[in-house]
Design an enzyme around this catalytic site. Sequence first.
Site, mmCIF file in Angstrom:
data_model
loop_
_atom_site.group_PDB
_atom_site.id
_atom_site.type_symbol
_atom_site.label_atom_id
_atom_site.label_comp_id
_atom_site.label_asym_id
_atom_site.label_seq_id
_atom_site.Cartn_x
_atom_site.Cartn_y
_atom_site.Cartn_z
ATOM 1 N N TYR A 1 55.738 38.994 44.835
ATOM 2 C CA TYR A 1 54.873 39.791 45.980
ATOM 3 C C TYR A 1 54.168 37.932 46.475
ATOM 4 C CZ TYR A 1 49.716 40.847 46.530
ATOM 5 O OH TYR A 1 49.087 40.820 47.397
ATOM 6 N N SER B 1 47.520 35.670 51.380
ATOM 7 C CA SER B 1 47.174 35.731 49.626
ATOM 8 C C SER B 1 47.067 33.858 49.305
ATOM 9 C CB SER B 1 48.041 36.553 48.671
ATOM 10 O OG SER B 1 47.457 36.324 47.382
HETATM 11 N N1 NAP Z 1 43.558 42.995 46.788
HETATM 12 C C1 NAP Z 1 43.924 41.787 46.485
HETATM 13 O O1 NAP Z 1 43.160 41.888 45.222
HETATM 14 C C2 NAP Z 1 45.025 41.544 47.311
HETATM 15 C C3 NAP Z 1 44.702 40.005 47.228
HETATM 16 C C4 NAP Z 1 45.374 39.162 48.529
HETATM 17 C C5 NAP Z 1 45.974 39.727 49.395
HETATM 18 N N2 NAP Z 1 45.977 41.597 49.796
HETATM 19 C C6 NAP Z 1 47.211 42.028 50.171
HETATM 20 O O2 NAP Z 1 45.861 42.567 51.278
HETATM 21 C C7 NAP Z 1 46.384 44.024 52.233
HETATM 22 C C8 NAP Z 1 45.819 44.960 52.201
HETATM 23 O O3 NAP Z 1 45.689 45.584 51.092
HETATM 24 P P1 NAP Z 1 45.178 46.361 49.999
HETATM 25 O O4 NAP Z 1 44.395 45.194 48.583
HETATM 26 O O5 NAP Z 1 43.997 47.018 50.670
HETATM 27 O O6 NAP Z 1 45.354 47.389 49.361
HETATM 28 P P2 NAP Z 1 45.521 49.413 49.185
HETATM 29 O O7 NAP Z 1 44.142 49.212 49.142
HETATM 30 O O8 NAP Z 1 46.535 49.651 48.283
HETATM 31 O O9 NAP Z 1 45.701 48.992 50.688
HETATM 32 C C9 NAP Z 1 46.791 49.030 51.525
HETATM 33 C C10 NAP Z 1 47.628 49.530 52.526
HETATM 34 O O10 NAP Z 1 49.102 49.429 53.108
HETATM 35 C C11 NAP Z 1 49.504 50.786 53.176
HETATM 36 N N3 NAP Z 1 51.186 50.647 52.937
HETATM 37 C C12 NAP Z 1 51.323 50.834 51.736
HETATM 38 N N4 NAP Z 1 52.881 51.180 51.915
HETATM 39 C C13 NAP Z 1 52.895 51.444 53.225
HETATM 40 C C14 NAP Z 1 54.000 51.614 53.633
HETATM 41 N N5 NAP Z 1 55.206 52.086 53.089
HETATM 42 N N6 NAP Z 1 53.836 51.676 55.174
HETATM 43 C C15 NAP Z 1 52.885 51.589 55.689
HETATM 44 N N7 NAP Z 1 51.063 51.364 54.979
HETATM 45 C C16 NAP Z 1 51.493 51.255 53.990
HETATM 46 C C17 NAP Z 1 48.521 51.949 52.249
HETATM 47 O O11 NAP Z 1 48.320 52.607 53.251
HETATM 48 P P3 NAP Z 1 49.280 54.400 52.850
HETATM 49 O O12 NAP Z 1 49.329 54.753 51.610
HETATM 50 O O13 NAP Z 1 48.063 55.294 52.871
HETATM 51 O O14 NAP Z 1 50.946 53.676 53.587
HETATM 52 C C18 NAP Z 1 47.499 51.108 52.312
HETATM 53 O O15 NAP Z 1 46.380 51.664 53.352
HETATM 54 C C19 NAP Z 1 48.232 43.626 51.222
HETATM 55 O O16 NAP Z 1 48.678 42.632 52.129
HETATM 56 C C20 NAP Z 1 48.029 42.673 50.161
HETATM 57 O O17 NAP Z 1 48.761 42.503 49.615
HETATM 58 C C21 NAP Z 1 45.471 41.728 48.496
#
Ligand code: NAP
Length: 268
Positions: free
Chosen positions: A155, A142
């Site tokens: 985080y 991030s």
């Molecule tokens: N969106 C942003 O603004 C942003 C910015 C910077 C970085 N990121 C990073 O991008 C990555 C993807 O996140 P996203 O933004 O796409 O959010 P998201 O839509 O909430 O996706 C998160 C994914 O992680 C899975 N997950 C959560 N807890 C888990 C667990 N205990 N075991 C296995 N899988 C788990 C969820 O699936 P289940 O609930 O089905 O398990 C979901 O598929 C993350 O690493 C996040 O930190 C996001």
Amino acid sequence: MTESFKGTAFVTGASSGLGAIYADRLAKRGYDLVLIARDQARLEALAARLHRDTGSRVVVLPADLSDAAQIAHVAQTIAAAPDIALLVNNAGISLTGTLGTSSAEEAARLVMVNVLAPTLLAQAALQAFKTKAAGAIINIASVLALAPEMFDGAYSGTKAYMLNLSQGLTHETQGTGIHIQAVLPGATRTEIWERSGKDVDAMPADMVMSADDLVDAALLGFDRGETVTIPPLHDLAGWDAMEAARIGLAGQLSRREVAPRYREDTAV
Ligand SMILES: NC(=O)c1ccc[n+]([C@@H]2O[C@H](COP(=O)([O-])OP(=O)(O)OC[C@H]3O[C@@H](n4cnc5c(N)ncnc54)[C@H](OP(=O)(O)O)[C@@H]3O)[C@@H](O)[C@H]2O)c1
């Protein structure tokens, strides 16, 4: 159009957000897929669609990556995968509050999902890649790795770890045919916001990227062999200067003698 077979890609957090889009793009690029997350029904629906649309073989591997035994099971599956070409360490969570307001269980889950799981899965992938001297790991970090003051420090710290891990692994795997990429998204419209009780629409609209744009840009950076890809950063000069300063410090960071400013008799 689906391209020629590229090997198998393991994608964590594939049930929503960035992970689901990575799965889509990688299937279209000719990878077979192993989709990992907790929500089996969503994984199966995505797997069926991707198989139907691209012909790729798509397997679901439901797992809770906050559970040590389940992390170990996924790691073993990766280490034993004969045709693994890519690991996308994408699954991640953020706290509903800050470290100070969260429960110990929530803080432990953050570290398990965001740090322990990607570390052990990367280790397993490296073992699998070693025998064929090829393979790649994409670590989703991030921009908060560079800006801990903008969000919760715990985080941000997990994301700084992903950047540090990626840069360290890039160094360790030089000349081995293995490519490591850290991706640093800024605010991106996905479920992570509502899952942690936050409203992405409270941010200025011009600070929030779409998940499709983020993944497409990150994959372009991957194709170019980048080790760190920051899709929202328009002017790279700041990053380049920071990296040059960081690398320049390396030769000065370990000494027998204490720096003079820490001697009792030094005026400050
Ligand atoms: N969106 C942003 O603004 C942003 C910015 C910077 C970085 N990121 C990073 O991008 C990555 C993807 O996140 P996203 O933004 O796409 O959010 P998201 O839509 O909430 O996706 C998160 C994914 O992680 C899975 N997950 C959560 N807890 C888990 C667990 N205990 N075991 C296995 N899988 C788990 C969820 O699936 P289940 O609930 O089905 O398990 C979901 O598929 C993350 O690493 C996040 O930190 C996001």
